[in-house]
Design a protein around this motif. Structure first.
Motif, mmCIF file in Angstrom:
data_model
loop_
_atom_site.group_PDB
_atom_site.id
_atom_site.type_symbol
_atom_site.label_atom_id
_atom_site.label_comp_id
_atom_site.label_asym_id
_atom_site.label_seq_id
_atom_site.Cartn_x
_atom_site.Cartn_y
_atom_site.Cartn_z
ATOM 1 N N GLN A 122 0.868 -1.173 0.000
ATOM 2 C CA GLN A 122 0.000 0.000 0.000
ATOM 3 C C GLN A 122 0.904 1.221 0.000
ATOM 4 O O GLN A 122 1.597 1.475 0.985
ATOM 5 C CB GLN A 122 -0.879 0.002 1.252
ATOM 6 N N SER A 123 0.911 1.979 -1.106
ATOM 7 C CA SER A 123 1.952 2.993 -1.212
ATOM 8 C C SER A 123 1.602 4.145 -2.146
ATOM 9 O O SER A 123 0.602 4.122 -2.845
ATOM 10 C CB SER A 123 3.240 2.337 -1.702
ATOM 11 N N TRP A 124 2.501 5.139 -2.145
ATOM 12 C CA TRP A 124 2.496 6.242 -3.087
ATOM 13 C C TRP A 124 3.868 6.283 -3.746
ATOM 14 O O TRP A 124 4.872 6.004 -3.096
ATOM 15 C CB TRP A 124 2.335 7.588 -2.389
ATOM 16 N N ALA A 125 3.922 6.676 -4.997
ATOM 17 C CA ALA A 125 5.214 6.903 -5.654
ATOM 18 C C ALA A 125 5.740 8.276 -5.228
ATOM 19 O O ALA A 125 4.966 9.194 -4.978
ATOM 20 C CB ALA A 125 5.062 6.841 -7.170
ATOM 21 N N VAL A 126 7.053 8.376 -5.150
ATOM 22 C CA VAL A 126 7.716 9.616 -4.758
ATOM 23 C C VAL A 126 8.676 9.998 -5.881
ATOM 24 O O VAL A 126 9.399 9.146 -6.405
ATOM 25 C CB VAL A 126 8.476 9.427 -3.422
ATOM 26 N N ASP A 127 8.673 11.284 -6.262
ATOM 27 C CA ASP A 127 9.566 11.745 -7.339
ATOM 28 C C ASP A 127 11.011 11.416 -7.033
ATOM 29 O O ASP A 127 11.705 10.811 -7.828
ATOM 30 C CB ASP A 127 9.437 13.260 -7.540
ATOM 31 N N GLU A 128 11.472 11.855 -5.887
ATOM 32 C CA GLU A 128 12.864 11.655 -5.499
ATOM 33 C C GLU A 128 12.970 11.890 -4.000
ATOM 34 O O GLU A 128 12.338 12.789 -3.465
ATOM 35 C CB GLU A 128 13.746 12.672 -6.240
ATOM 36 N N PHE A 129 13.750 11.068 -3.327
ATOM 37 C CA PHE A 129 14.035 11.305 -1.919
ATOM 38 C C PHE A 129 15.352 12.060 -1.817
ATOM 39 O O PHE A 129 16.300 11.755 -2.536
ATOM 40 C CB PHE A 129 14.175 9.981 -1.149
ATOM 41 N N ARG A 130 15.384 13.030 -0.932
ATOM 42 C CA ARG A 130 16.622 13.753 -0.657
ATOM 43 C C ARG A 130 16.924 13.632 0.828
ATOM 44 O O ARG A 130 16.026 13.722 1.663
ATOM 45 C CB ARG A 130 16.498 15.215 -1.055
ATOM 46 N N VAL A 131 18.194 13.448 1.136
ATOM 47 C CA VAL A 131 18.623 13.280 2.524
ATOM 48 C C VAL A 131 18.859 14.649 3.147
ATOM 49 O O VAL A 131 19.497 15.511 2.545
ATOM 50 C CB VAL A 131 19.917 12.436 2.608
ATOM 51 N N VAL A 132 18.318 14.820 4.353
ATOM 52 C CA VAL A 132 18.496 16.040 5.124
ATOM 53 C C VAL A 132 19.000 15.632 6.502
ATOM 54 O O VAL A 132 18.482 14.673 7.089
ATOM 55 C CB VAL A 132 17.163 16.816 5.248
ATOM 56 N N ALA A 133 19.989 16.345 7.019
ATOM 57 C CA ALA A 133 20.505 16.056 8.353
ATOM 58 C C ALA A 133 19.397 16.270 9.379
ATOM 59 O O ALA A 133 18.711 17.298 9.358
ATOM 60 C CB ALA A 133 21.696 16.958 8.666
ATOM 61 N N PHE A 134 19.199 15.301 10.263
ATOM 62 C CA PHE A 134 18.122 15.371 11.254
ATOM 63 C C PHE A 134 18.195 16.647 12.109
ATOM 64 O O PHE A 134 17.157 17.245 12.400
ATOM 65 C CB PHE A 134 18.119 14.119 12.136
ATOM 66 N N PRO A 135 19.381 17.103 12.516
ATOM 67 C CA PRO A 135 19.421 18.336 13.315
ATOM 68 C C PRO A 135 18.879 19.568 12.579
ATOM 69 O O PRO A 135 18.525 20.551 13.221
ATOM 70 C CB PRO A 135 20.912 18.510 13.624
ATOM 71 N N MET A 136 18.782 19.534 11.264
ATOM 72 C CA MET A 136 18.240 20.664 10.503
ATOM 73 C C MET A 136 16.712 20.747 10.598
ATOM 74 O O MET A 136 16.133 21.793 10.294
ATOM 75 C CB MET A 136 18.641 20.571 9.030
ATOM 76 N N GLY A 169 9.833 22.027 2.100
ATOM 77 C CA GLY A 169 10.217 22.348 0.729
ATOM 78 C C GLY A 169 11.579 23.029 0.673
ATOM 79 O O GLY A 169 12.409 22.723 -0.189
ATOM 80 N N GLN A 170 11.823 23.940 1.610
ATOM 81 C CA GLN A 170 13.121 24.607 1.672
ATOM 82 C C GLN A 170 14.225 23.609 2.033
ATOM 83 O O GLN A 170 15.315 23.652 1.465
ATOM 84 C CB GLN A 170 13.076 25.749 2.685
ATOM 85 N N LEU A 171 13.945 22.706 2.969
ATOM 86 C CA LEU A 171 14.918 21.666 3.326
ATOM 87 C C LEU A 171 15.194 20.774 2.115
ATOM 88 O O LEU A 171 16.340 20.421 1.842
ATOM 89 C CB LEU A 171 14.402 20.829 4.504
ATOM 90 N N TYR A 172 14.146 20.411 1.395
ATOM 91 C CA TYR A 172 14.253 19.566 0.209
ATOM 92 C C TYR A 172 15.137 20.227 -0.856
ATOM 93 O O TYR A 172 15.962 19.571 -1.483
ATOM 94 C CB TYR A 172 12.843 19.297 -0.336
ATOM 95 N N GLU A 173 14.957 21.533 -1.035
ATOM 96 C CA GLU A 173 15.708 22.279 -2.048
ATOM 97 C C GLU A 173 17.096 22.689 -1.561
ATOM 98 O O GLU A 173 17.913 23.163 -2.341
ATOM 99 C CB GLU A 173 14.928 23.521 -2.496
ATOM 100 N N GLY A 174 17.351 22.534 -0.255
ATOM 101 C CA GLY A 174 18.658 22.880 0.297
ATOM 102 C C GLY A 174 18.852 24.350 0.588
ATOM 103 O O GLY A 174 19.980 24.817 0.719
ATOM 104 N N ASN A 175 17.756 25.097 0.732
ATOM 105 C CA ASN A 175 17.897 26.528 1.011
ATOM 106 C C ASN A 175 17.169 26.965 2.280
ATOM 107 O O ASN A 175 16.711 28.092 2.381
ATOM 108 C CB ASN A 175 17.455 27.370 -0.193
ATOM 109 N N TYR A 176 17.081 26.077 3.255
ATOM 110 C CA TYR A 176 16.430 26.401 4.531
ATOM 111 C C TYR A 176 17.383 27.204 5.409
ATOM 112 O O TYR A 176 18.552 26.860 5.564
ATOM 113 C CB TYR A 176 16.007 25.115 5.253
ATOM 114 N N GLU A 177 16.884 28.278 5.967
ATOM 115 C CA GLU A 177 17.645 29.118 6.893
ATOM 116 C C GLU A 177 17.043 28.952 8.285
ATOM 117 O O GLU A 177 15.980 29.505 8.567
ATOM 118 C CB GLU A 177 17.552 30.591 6.471
ATOM 119 N N PRO A 178 17.696 28.194 9.175
ATOM 120 C CA PRO A 178 17.130 28.008 10.521
ATOM 121 C C PRO A 178 17.108 29.318 11.291
ATOM 122 O O PRO A 178 17.964 30.187 11.104
ATOM 123 C CB PRO A 178 18.066 27.001 11.181
ATOM 124 N N ASP A 179 16.095 29.458 12.147
ATOM 125 C CA ASP A 179 15.938 30.651 12.975
ATOM 126 C C ASP A 179 16.561 30.372 14.339
ATOM 127 O O ASP A 179 16.036 29.600 15.122
ATOM 128 C CB ASP A 179 14.452 30.986 13.114
#
Length: 186
Positions: A122-136, A169-179
């Motif tokens: 039972q599933s959904w297809a995903v375009d692409e998985f990207r790895v993000v560091a958990f602390p982010m 989305g920002q994490l996925y694209e690699g442009n997230y700025e943490p506050d």
């Protein structure tokens, strides 16, 4: 309005199915809804499972071959199955120090994958998985990813000061700025 965000831990029956998800580019929902009276056919798993995305009038008429305590869980999973392409999904792996973030590209689907019958069909297809560091991952989201539940919604930040889907989305694209500014509520 943006598509909702949710997480799936991909840990059916105490095993780790994340590698299967990443290799197949699919994200899986557990708790298979077996239909009562259907003859098991290993070449047609789909014929033995209820499709969680069917309209309610059809769903309420399906007799499941599951313990009574399971029916509410299957019904809850229907809410996730009805989500459309564009939703953001997270597979958290805090022990590895990472999360896998992807965007759902298809509607919910019951497949005939025979190597892991019942747990990953039972599933959904995903375009692409990207790895993000958990602390982010922001703390207001992290608490959900560390909860005991195997699937859940990722809500917006309290007081609507940040949108979960936009942050992911920002994490996925690699442009997230943490506050890192100080919090007024402490």
């Amino acid at each position: 309005m943006s598509a909702p965000s949710f997480y799936v831990k991909c840990r059916p029956q105490e095993c780790d199915a994340a590698n299967i998800a990443l290799e197949s580019r699919r994200v899986f929902i557990g708790y298979p809804a077996w239909i009562k009276g259907r003859v098991w056919n290993r070449n047609n798993v789909r014929g033995s499972l209820a499709d969680l995305s069917v309209p309610y009038r059809i769903w309420k008429s399906i007799e499941l071959n599951v313990p009574p305590s399971f029916r509410p869980r299957a019904t809850m999973n229907r809410g996730f199955a009805k989500k459309s392409p564009g939703s953001t999904v997270v597979i958290p792996r805090p022990g590895e120090g990472s999360c896998h973030i992807g965007r759902v590209s298809t509607g919910f689907y019951v497949s005939n994958i025979r190597t892991h019958i019942g747990d990953v069909v039972q599933s959904w297809a995903v375009d692409e998985f990207r790895v993000v560091a958990f602390p982010m991952i922001p703390g207001w989201m992290k608490y959900r990813l560390l909860s005991r539940t195997t699937i859940g919604w990722l809500s917006d930040r309290p007081h609507k000061t940040a949108n979960a889907t936009e942050v992911l989305g920002q994490l996925y694209e690699g442009n997230y700025e943490p506050d890192f500014s100080s919090a007024d509520s402490i």
